[in-house]
Write a protein that holds these residues in place. Structure first.
Motif, PDB file in Angstrom:
ATOM      1  N   SER A 173       0.828  -1.204   0.000  1.00 38.49           N
ATOM      2  CA  SER A 173       0.000   0.000   0.000  1.00 38.49           C
ATOM      3  C   SER A 173       0.864   1.256   0.000  1.00 38.49           C
ATOM      4  O   SER A 173       1.974   1.254   0.532  1.00 38.49           O
ATOM      5  N   PRO A 174       0.350   2.348  -0.565  1.00 35.33           N
ATOM      6  CA  PRO A 174       1.068   3.623  -0.469  1.00 35.33           C
ATOM      7  C   PRO A 174       0.952   4.267   0.910  1.00 35.33           C
ATOM      8  O   PRO A 174       1.618   5.261   1.184  1.00 35.33           O
ATOM      9  N   SER A 175       0.103   3.704   1.790  1.00 35.80           N
ATOM     10  CA  SER A 175      -0.069   4.272   3.129  1.00 35.80           C
ATOM     11  C   SER A 175       1.188   4.057   3.967  1.00 35.80           C
ATOM     12  O   SER A 175       1.878   3.044   3.842  1.00 35.80           O
ATOM     13  N   ASP A 176       1.472   5.018   4.837  1.00 34.61           N
ATOM     14  CA  ASP A 176       2.600   4.896   5.763  1.00 34.61           C
ATOM     15  C   ASP A 176       2.173   4.209   7.060  1.00 34.61           C
ATOM     16  O   ASP A 176       2.928   3.439   7.652  1.00 34.61           O
ATOM     17  N   VAL A 177       0.949   4.519   7.495  1.00 35.60           N
ATOM     18  CA  VAL A 177       0.429   4.026   8.774  1.00 35.60           C
ATOM     19  C   VAL A 177      -1.006   3.561   8.563  1.00 35.60           C
ATOM     20  O   VAL A 177      -1.747   4.141   7.771  1.00 35.60           O
ATOM     21  N   SER A 178      -1.382   2.493   9.281  1.00 41.70           N
ATOM     22  CA  SER A 178      -2.744   1.994   9.220  1.00 41.70           C
ATOM     23  C   SER A 178      -3.283   1.830  10.637  1.00 41.70           C
ATOM     24  O   SER A 178      -2.567   1.373  11.533  1.00 41.70           O
ATOM     25  N   TYR A 179      -4.543   2.220  10.835  1.00 37.61           N
ATOM     26  CA  TYR A 179      -5.222   2.092  12.133  1.00 37.61           C
ATOM     27  C   TYR A 179      -6.451   1.249  11.889  1.00 37.61           C
ATOM     28  O   TYR A 179      -7.389   1.691  11.221  1.00 37.61           O
ATOM     29  N   ARG A 180      -6.430   0.000  12.374  1.00 33.25           N
ATOM     30  CA  ARG A 180      -7.520  -0.897  12.021  1.00 33.25           C
ATOM     31  C   ARG A 180      -7.732  -1.975  13.075  1.00 33.25           C
ATOM     32  O   ARG A 180      -6.870  -2.232  13.917  1.00 33.25           O
ATOM     33  N   ALA A 181      -8.891  -2.624  12.983  1.00 30.48           N
ATOM     34  CA  ALA A 181      -9.228  -3.722  13.878  1.00 30.48           C
ATOM     35  C   ALA A 181      -8.950  -5.045  13.181  1.00 30.48           C
ATOM     36  O   ALA A 181      -9.208  -5.195  11.985  1.00 30.48           O
ATOM     37  N   ALA A 182      -8.413  -5.998  13.928  1.00 28.22           N
ATOM     38  CA  ALA A 182      -8.114  -7.321  13.369  1.00 28.22           C
ATOM     39  C   ALA A 182      -7.941  -8.313  14.517  1.00 28.22           C
ATOM     40  O   ALA A 182      -7.611  -7.929  15.641  1.00 28.22           O
ATOM     41  N   ARG A 191     -12.371  -7.995  18.340  1.00 28.27           N
ATOM     42  CA  ARG A 191     -11.017  -7.844  17.807  1.00 28.27           C
ATOM     43  C   ARG A 191     -10.175  -6.876  18.626  1.00 28.27           C
ATOM     44  O   ARG A 191     -10.659  -6.277  19.584  1.00 28.27           O
ATOM     45  N   SER A 192      -8.940  -6.726  18.184  1.00 25.16           N
ATOM     46  CA  SER A 192      -8.048  -5.722  18.766  1.00 25.16           C
ATOM     47  C   SER A 192      -7.837  -4.613  17.748  1.00 25.16           C
ATOM     48  O   SER A 192      -7.926  -4.837  16.538  1.00 25.16           O
ATOM     49  N   VAL A 193      -7.579  -3.433  18.249  1.00 23.94           N
ATOM     50  CA  VAL A 193      -7.239  -2.303  17.389  1.00 23.94           C
ATOM     51  C   VAL A 193      -5.718  -2.218  17.319  1.00 23.94           C
ATOM     52  O   VAL A 193      -5.034  -2.233  18.347  1.00 23.94           O
ATOM     53  N   TRP A 194      -5.206  -2.138  16.098  1.00 20.97           N
ATOM     54  CA  TRP A 194      -3.765  -2.137  15.855  1.00 20.97           C
ATOM     55  C   TRP A 194      -3.352  -0.860  15.135  1.00 20.97           C
ATOM     56  O   TRP A 194      -4.106  -0.327  14.318  1.00 20.97           O
ATOM     57  N   VAL A 195      -2.133  -0.418  15.415  1.00 18.16           N
ATOM     58  CA  VAL A 195      -1.486   0.618  14.617  1.00 18.16           C
ATOM     59  C   VAL A 195      -0.329  -0.058  13.897  1.00 18.16           C
ATOM     60  O   VAL A 195       0.565  -0.631  14.532  1.00 18.16           O
ATOM     61  N   LEU A 196      -0.366  -0.018  12.567  1.00 22.48           N
ATOM     62  CA  LEU A 196       0.676  -0.630  11.746  1.00 22.48           C
ATOM     63  C   LEU A 196       1.445   0.460  11.016  1.00 22.48           C
ATOM     64  O   LEU A 196       0.870   1.475  10.623  1.00 22.48           O
ATOM     65  N   LEU A 197       2.731   0.243  10.828  1.00 21.14           N
ATOM     66  CA  LEU A 197       3.512   1.191  10.031  1.00 21.14           C
ATOM     67  C   LEU A 197       4.541   0.458   9.212  1.00 21.14           C
ATOM     68  O   LEU A 197       4.979  -0.650   9.561  1.00 21.14           O
ATOM     69  N   GLN A 198       4.907   1.078   8.105  1.00 26.97           N
ATOM     70  CA  GLN A 198       5.932   0.511   7.245  1.00 26.97           C
ATOM     71  C   GLN A 198       7.239   0.403   8.031  1.00 26.97           C
ATOM     72  O   GLN A 198       7.659   1.345   8.699  1.00 26.97           O
ATOM     73  N   SER A 199       7.882  -0.766   7.952  1.00 26.49           N
ATOM     74  CA  SER A 199       9.074  -1.015   8.769  1.00 26.49           C
ATOM     75  C   SER A 199      10.201  -0.038   8.465  1.00 26.49           C
ATOM     76  O   SER A 199      10.988   0.302   9.360  1.00 26.49           O
ATOM     77  N   LYS A 239      -0.355  -3.366  19.151  1.00 24.85           N
ATOM     78  CA  LYS A 239      -1.734  -3.585  19.575  1.00 24.85           C
ATOM     79  C   LYS A 239      -2.094  -2.535  20.616  1.00 24.85           C
ATOM     80  O   LYS A 239      -1.441  -2.439  21.657  1.00 24.85           O
ATOM     81  N   VAL A 240      -3.130  -1.761  20.337  1.00 22.45           N
ATOM     82  CA  VAL A 240      -3.496  -0.649  21.206  1.00 22.45           C
ATOM     83  C   VAL A 240      -4.467  -1.106  22.296  1.00 22.45           C
ATOM     84  O   VAL A 240      -4.260  -0.849  23.478  1.00 22.45           O
ATOM     85  N   TYR A 241      -5.524  -1.803  21.904  1.00 15.56           N
ATOM     86  CA  TYR A 241      -6.480  -2.315  22.882  1.00 15.56           C
ATOM     87  C   TYR A 241      -7.394  -3.323  22.202  1.00 15.56           C
ATOM     88  O   TYR A 241      -7.460  -3.407  20.978  1.00 15.56           O
ATOM     89  N   SER A 242      -8.082  -4.110  23.012  1.00 19.91           N
ATOM     90  CA  SER A 242      -9.100  -5.036  22.521  1.00 19.91           C
ATOM     91  C   SER A 242     -10.471  -4.525  22.953  1.00 19.91           C
ATOM     92  O   SER A 242     -10.628  -4.021  24.067  1.00 19.91           O
ATOM     93  N   TYR A 243     -11.440  -4.638  22.056  1.00 17.03           N
ATOM     94  CA  TYR A 243     -12.762  -4.102  22.365  1.00 17.03           C
ATOM     95  C   TYR A 243     -13.806  -5.219  22.393  1.00 17.03           C
ATOM     96  O   TYR A 243     -13.511  -6.382  22.093  1.00 17.03           O
TER      97      TYR A 243
END
Length: 324
Positions: free
Chosen positions: A158-167, A278-286, A178-182
């Protein structure tokens, strides 16, 4: 020819000269845009150029490769066999260029510049938007480019640098926090419950599901076979539309329990459980993990998520919810 500068040896491949510029390099973005959009006109809109410019670049690319890349039809274009072959290689070249850009821009330690964020619609509208004024106050020189999508993307492609999503989990080759589980619950408006609850059948006849387990199923709720006799009102996949339909008394849906915080007319349907989701995650390009502006965005998102978790935890402990 070898030339030396300080202690670093820089090798110049002079024999290559600039012939690579004549291989259609400049035309590849136009090729990718047309392949993705399906028409020259739609590609022109994406690239913010006119139709003739796109057509000129595609013809130049086909001339450079001596092959037809698109079959032109009245309603658009389709890739030829040669075009399909080129598409994967063009995508790989695009990823290489994006990685190179991130690597070079990552050398900048300043809290300024562009950061591209991909975020789900629920989190964009209900979590990110209220926090944007504070973000701009803290980081006035960071240009946050936000893309809203509920499609789970592979961040490495993806061209995105950072992703904020549930998985449930993250398996990609990226830096993940992993930020938190809801929790999830079956919600409906209080008016809907008053109108339909007492007249329901033994298996929920007379009740209505709004796209049950819409985007991502929750096995813990699906396995209970809640209200198997309830009618289903469409396959609604947009979380914001689901919330609006719930608010207007159109039925029940399985949604994050913290929806109660943003749509206060909703309640947990009587007799239904509140279960972990699920949990909410913050992902970023390494290759961006040491970039100051990206780190600042990641830390801000993590703090934002933790505040959401705190509010949900308080909600779960409230007597109103526990007695629902």
């Amino acid at each position: 020819m070898d030339r030396k500068q300080s202690d670093t040896e820089i090798v110049y491949d002079d024999y290559l000269d600039d012939s690579w510029r004549r291989t259609g390099w400049a035309e590849l973005p136009f090729f990718l845009a047309v392949a993705r959009a399906g028409t020259f006109r739609a590609a022109a809109e994406r690239l913010k150029v006119n139709h003739a410019t796109v057509d000129r670049h595609i013809r130049a690319l086909e001339e450079a490769y001596s092959v037809r890349l698109f079959d032109r039809k009245a309603r658009g274009v389709t890739l030829t066999a040669a075009g399909r072959n080129l598409l994967e290689k063009a995508k790989a070249a695009e990823r290489t260029v994006l990685t190179a850009k991130r690597s070079v821009s990552g050398m900048d330690a300043k809290l300024s510049g562009e950061v591209r964020l991909n975020i789900s619609s629920w989190n964009a509208y209900y979590v990110l938007a209220p926090n944007m004024p504070r973000f701009h106050e803290l980081y006035p020189d960071i240009d946050l480019k936000v893309t809203v999508s509920d499609r789970v993307e592979d961040l490495t492609k993806s061209p995105s640098d950072v992703s904020y999503r549930a998985a449930w989990s993250v398996d990609e080759d990226v830096v993940a926090r992993k930020v938190y589980s809801y929790c999830a619950a079956v919600l409906a408006s209080e008016d809907y419950i008053k109108q339909h609850w007492d007249s329901r059948g033994p298996n929920g006849e007379g009740l209505h599901w709004i796209g049950k387990s819409t985007l991502w199923p929750n096995p813990k709720l699906d396995d209970t076979k809640l209200f198997s006799g309830a009618a289903r009102r469409g396959e609604v996949l947009d979380p914001i539309l689901i919330n609006e339909l719930l608010k207007h008394g159109q039925g029940m849906a399985i949604v994050p329990v913290c929806t109660l915080l943003v749509v206060p007319v909703l309640s947990v349907v009587p007799g239904t459980p509140v279960v972990p989701d699920r949990s909410v995650w913050v992902l970023l390009q390494s290759d961006l993990r040491h970039t100051a502006r990206v780190r600042a965005v990641v830390e801000f998102l993590c703090e934002m998520g933790k505040n959401t978790y705190k509010r949900e935890k308080e909600l779960l402990l409230s007597s109103e919810l526990m007695n629902a």
